[in-house]
Motif scaffolding. Structure first.
Motif, PDB file in Angstrom:
ATOM      1  N   GLY A 168       0.190  -1.626  16.892  1.00 46.85           N
ATOM      2  CA  GLY A 168      -0.684  -2.672  17.414  1.00 46.85           C
ATOM      3  C   GLY A 168      -1.391  -3.427  16.305  1.00 46.85           C
ATOM      4  N   TRP A 169      -1.836  -2.703  15.292  1.00 46.78           N
ATOM      5  CA  TRP A 169      -2.474  -3.355  14.135  1.00 46.78           C
ATOM      6  C   TRP A 169      -1.464  -4.234  13.421  1.00 46.78           C
ATOM      7  CZ3 TRP A 169      -1.215  -2.931   8.935  1.00 46.78           C
ATOM      8  CH2 TRP A 169      -2.070  -3.605   8.056  1.00 46.78           C
ATOM      9  N   LEU A 170      -0.266  -3.675  13.182  1.00 47.45           N
ATOM     10  CA  LEU A 170       0.762  -4.412  12.454  1.00 47.45           C
ATOM     11  C   LEU A 170       1.148  -5.683  13.195  1.00 47.45           C
ATOM     12  CD1 LEU A 170       2.669  -4.530  10.028  1.00 47.45           C
ATOM     13  CD2 LEU A 170       4.300  -3.188  11.374  1.00 47.45           C
ATOM     14  N   ALA A 171       1.277  -5.584  14.516  1.00 48.89           N
ATOM     15  CA  ALA A 171       1.690  -6.736  15.311  1.00 48.89           C
ATOM     16  C   ALA A 171       0.606  -7.802  15.404  1.00 48.89           C
ATOM     17  CB  ALA A 171       2.084  -6.282  16.715  1.00 48.89           C
ATOM     18  N   ALA A 172      -0.603  -7.464  14.981  1.00 51.48           N
ATOM     19  CA  ALA A 172      -1.723  -8.418  14.960  1.00 51.48           C
ATOM     20  C   ALA A 172      -2.084  -8.923  16.344  1.00 51.48           C
ATOM     21  CB  ALA A 172      -1.419  -9.589  14.010  1.00 51.48           C
ATOM     22  N   SER A 221      11.063  -3.764  18.858  1.00 51.82           N
ATOM     23  CA  SER A 221      11.689  -2.626  18.185  1.00 51.82           C
ATOM     24  C   SER A 221      11.523  -2.720  16.668  1.00 51.82           C
ATOM     25  CB  SER A 221      13.165  -2.493  18.557  1.00 51.82           C
ATOM     26  OG  SER A 221      13.907  -3.584  18.082  1.00 51.82           O
ATOM     27  N   PHE A 222      11.561  -3.925  16.120  1.00 51.15           N
ATOM     28  CA  PHE A 222      11.353  -4.068  14.673  1.00 51.15           C
ATOM     29  C   PHE A 222       9.934  -3.663  14.302  1.00 51.15           C
ATOM     30  CE2 PHE A 222      10.211  -5.967  10.714  1.00 51.15           C
ATOM     31  CZ  PHE A 222      11.339  -5.793   9.934  1.00 51.15           C
ATOM     32  N   ILE A 223       8.960  -4.114  15.076  1.00 51.33           N
ATOM     33  CA  ILE A 223       7.569  -3.752  14.807  1.00 51.33           C
ATOM     34  C   ILE A 223       7.395  -2.242  14.853  1.00 51.33           C
ATOM     35  CG2 ILE A 223       5.208  -3.856  15.700  1.00 51.33           C
ATOM     36  CD1 ILE A 223       5.863  -6.766  16.561  1.00 51.33           C
ATOM     37  N   LEU A 224       7.990  -1.595  15.842  1.00 51.70           N
ATOM     38  CA  LEU A 224       7.875  -0.143  15.962  1.00 51.70           C
ATOM     39  C   LEU A 224       8.530   0.572  14.786  1.00 51.70           C
ATOM     40  CD1 LEU A 224       8.494   0.286  19.794  1.00 51.70           C
ATOM     41  CD2 LEU A 224       6.308   0.464  18.561  1.00 51.70           C
ATOM     42  N   ARG A 225       9.707   0.103  14.365  1.00 54.98           N
ATOM     43  CA  ARG A 225      10.386   0.722  13.217  1.00 54.98           C
ATOM     44  C   ARG A 225       9.599   0.514  11.929  1.00 54.98           C
ATOM     45  NH1 ARG A 225      14.795  -2.085  15.288  1.00 54.98           N
ATOM     46  NH2 ARG A 225      15.034  -3.224  13.340  1.00 54.98           N
ATOM     47  N   ALA A 226       9.088  -0.703  11.733  1.00 59.08           N
ATOM     48  CA  ALA A 226       8.316  -0.991  10.526  1.00 59.08           C
ATOM     49  C   ALA A 226       7.021  -0.182  10.503  1.00 59.08           C
ATOM     50  CB  ALA A 226       8.011  -2.487  10.437  1.00 59.08           C
ATOM     51  N   ALA A 227       6.346  -0.107  11.632  1.00 57.99           N
ATOM     52  CA  ALA A 227       5.103   0.669  11.705  1.00 57.99           C
ATOM     53  C   ALA A 227       5.369   2.136  11.380  1.00 57.99           C
ATOM     54  CB  ALA A 227       4.465   0.529  13.082  1.00 57.99           C
ATOM     55  N   ALA A 228       6.443   2.683  11.908  1.00 57.62           N
ATOM     56  CA  ALA A 228       6.784   4.075  11.623  1.00 57.62           C
ATOM     57  C   ALA A 228       7.111   4.263  10.149  1.00 57.62           C
ATOM     58  CB  ALA A 228       7.963   4.517  12.490  1.00 57.62           C
ATOM     59  N   ALA A 245       0.829  -1.209   0.000  1.00 60.95           N
ATOM     60  CA  ALA A 245       0.000   0.000   0.000  1.00 60.95           C
ATOM     61  C   ALA A 245       0.863   1.258   0.000  1.00 60.95           C
ATOM     62  CB  ALA A 245      -0.943   0.003   1.199  1.00 60.95           C
ATOM     63  N   ALA A 246       2.027   1.171   0.640  1.00 64.00           N
ATOM     64  CA  ALA A 246       2.952   2.304   0.677  1.00 64.00           C
ATOM     65  C   ALA A 246       3.780   2.408  -0.603  1.00 64.00           C
ATOM     66  CB  ALA A 246       3.882   2.185   1.883  1.00 64.00           C
ATOM     67  N   GLY A 247       3.664   1.411  -1.469  1.00 67.89           N
ATOM     68  CA  GLY A 247       4.404   1.427  -2.727  1.00 67.89           C
ATOM     69  C   GLY A 247       5.883   1.146  -2.573  1.00 67.89           C
ATOM     70  N   LEU A 248       6.229   0.369  -1.543  1.00 68.35           N
ATOM     71  CA  LEU A 248       7.632   0.060  -1.279  1.00 68.35           C
ATOM     72  C   LEU A 248       7.977  -1.366  -1.679  1.00 68.35           C
ATOM     73  CD1 LEU A 248       7.990   1.559   2.316  1.00 68.35           C
ATOM     74  CD2 LEU A 248       8.710   2.609   0.170  1.00 68.35           C
ATOM     75  N   THR A 249       9.212  -1.560  -2.112  1.00 69.76           N
ATOM     76  CA  THR A 249       9.725  -2.906  -2.333  1.00 69.76           C
ATOM     77  C   THR A 249      10.210  -3.452  -0.994  1.00 69.76           C
ATOM     78  OG1 THR A 249      11.994  -2.184  -2.723  1.00 69.76           O
ATOM     79  CG2 THR A 249      10.514  -2.282  -4.658  1.00 69.76           C
ATOM     80  N   GLN A 250      10.487  -4.736  -0.959  1.00 75.05           N
ATOM     81  CA  GLN A 250      11.049  -5.315   0.260  1.00 75.05           C
ATOM     82  C   GLN A 250      12.387  -4.663   0.592  1.00 75.05           C
ATOM     83  OE1 GLN A 250      11.041  -9.517  -0.652  1.00 75.05           O
ATOM     84  NE2 GLN A 250       9.047  -9.811   0.334  1.00 75.05           N
ATOM     85  N   GLN A 251      13.197  -4.398  -0.416  1.00 76.56           N
ATOM     86  CA  GLN A 251      14.502  -3.767  -0.186  1.00 76.56           C
ATOM     87  C   GLN A 251      14.342  -2.365   0.385  1.00 76.56           C
ATOM     88  OE1 GLN A 251      17.580  -5.228  -0.434  1.00 76.56           O
ATOM     89  NE2 GLN A 251      18.289  -3.354   0.549  1.00 76.56           N
ATOM     90  N   GLN A 252      13.400  -1.595  -0.152  1.00 78.18           N
ATOM     91  CA  GLN A 252      13.191  -0.235   0.344  1.00 78.18           C
ATOM     92  C   GLN A 252      12.739  -0.242   1.799  1.00 78.18           C
ATOM     93  OE1 GLN A 252      10.455   0.793  -2.808  1.00 78.18           O
ATOM     94  NE2 GLN A 252      11.906   2.265  -3.688  1.00 78.18           N
ATOM     95  N   LEU A 253      11.829  -1.154   2.143  1.00 77.46           N
ATOM     96  CA  LEU A 253      11.390  -1.237   3.532  1.00 77.46           C
ATOM     97  C   LEU A 253      12.535  -1.687   4.426  1.00 77.46           C
ATOM     98  CD1 LEU A 253       9.298  -1.005   5.742  1.00 77.46           C
ATOM     99  CD2 LEU A 253       8.503  -3.317   5.140  1.00 77.46           C
ATOM    100  N   ALA A 254      13.306  -2.648   3.962  1.00 79.16           N
ATOM    101  CA  ALA A 254      14.449  -3.108   4.752  1.00 79.16           C
ATOM    102  C   ALA A 254      15.370  -1.942   5.085  1.00 79.16           C
ATOM    103  CB  ALA A 254      15.215  -4.193   3.998  1.00 79.16           C
ATOM    104  N   GLU A 255      15.657  -1.120   4.109  1.00 79.12           N
ATOM    105  CA  GLU A 255      16.534   0.030   4.344  1.00 79.12           C
ATOM    106  C   GLU A 255      15.913   1.020   5.323  1.00 79.12           C
ATOM    107  OE1 GLU A 255      17.251   1.369   0.339  1.00 79.12           O
ATOM    108  OE2 GLU A 255      18.541  -0.357  -0.088  1.00 79.12           O
ATOM    109  N   LEU A 315       6.031   2.592   7.691  1.00 84.75           N
ATOM    110  CA  LEU A 315       4.850   2.357   6.857  1.00 84.75           C
ATOM    111  C   LEU A 315       3.669   3.248   7.241  1.00 84.75           C
ATOM    112  CD1 LEU A 315       5.120  -1.533   6.837  1.00 84.75           C
ATOM    113  CD2 LEU A 315       5.563   0.014   4.898  1.00 84.75           C
ATOM    114  N   ALA A 316       3.852   4.055   8.273  1.00 88.05           N
ATOM    115  CA  ALA A 316       2.800   4.959   8.763  1.00 88.05           C
ATOM    116  C   ALA A 316       1.518   4.204   9.125  1.00 88.05           C
ATOM    117  CB  ALA A 316       2.525   6.062   7.748  1.00 88.05           C
TER     118      ALA A 316
END
Length: 75
Positions: free
Chosen positions: A70-74, A56-63, A23-33, A65-66
């Motif tokens: 809590g939603w992301l962590a399911a 910490s990974f969930i928090l970084r990924a959520a940030a 939805a954010a239009g990112l590749t896996q590589q872009q999100l990884a970075e 991806l905006a």
């Protein structure tokens, strides 16, 4: 009858991570970075539900991806 707390599911987390990333239009590589990784395979593993993510990974990924952590962590 008392309500039962939902159990954490790595598969649901992975599906939500993939959904938010696309939805954010990112590749896996872009999100990884954006979350501080150098290898897209980290994101692939998370999306596949084979990794139990750290808080910490969930928090970084959520940030990155905006989305709500809590939603992301399911939870």
């Amino acid at each position: 009858m008392p309500s039962r707390a939902k159990e954490y599911s790595p598969k649901v987390y992975g599906q939500r991570l993939r959904e938010a990333r696309t939805a954010a239009g990112l590749t896996q590589q872009q999100l990884a970075e954006r979350v501080g990784c150098t290898d897209r395979r980290v994101i692939w593993s998370h999306e596949a539900g084979t990794v139990d993510p750290s808080r910490s990974f969930i928090l970084r990924a959520a940030a990155a991806l905006a989305v709500d952590a809590g939603w992301l962590a399911a939870f």
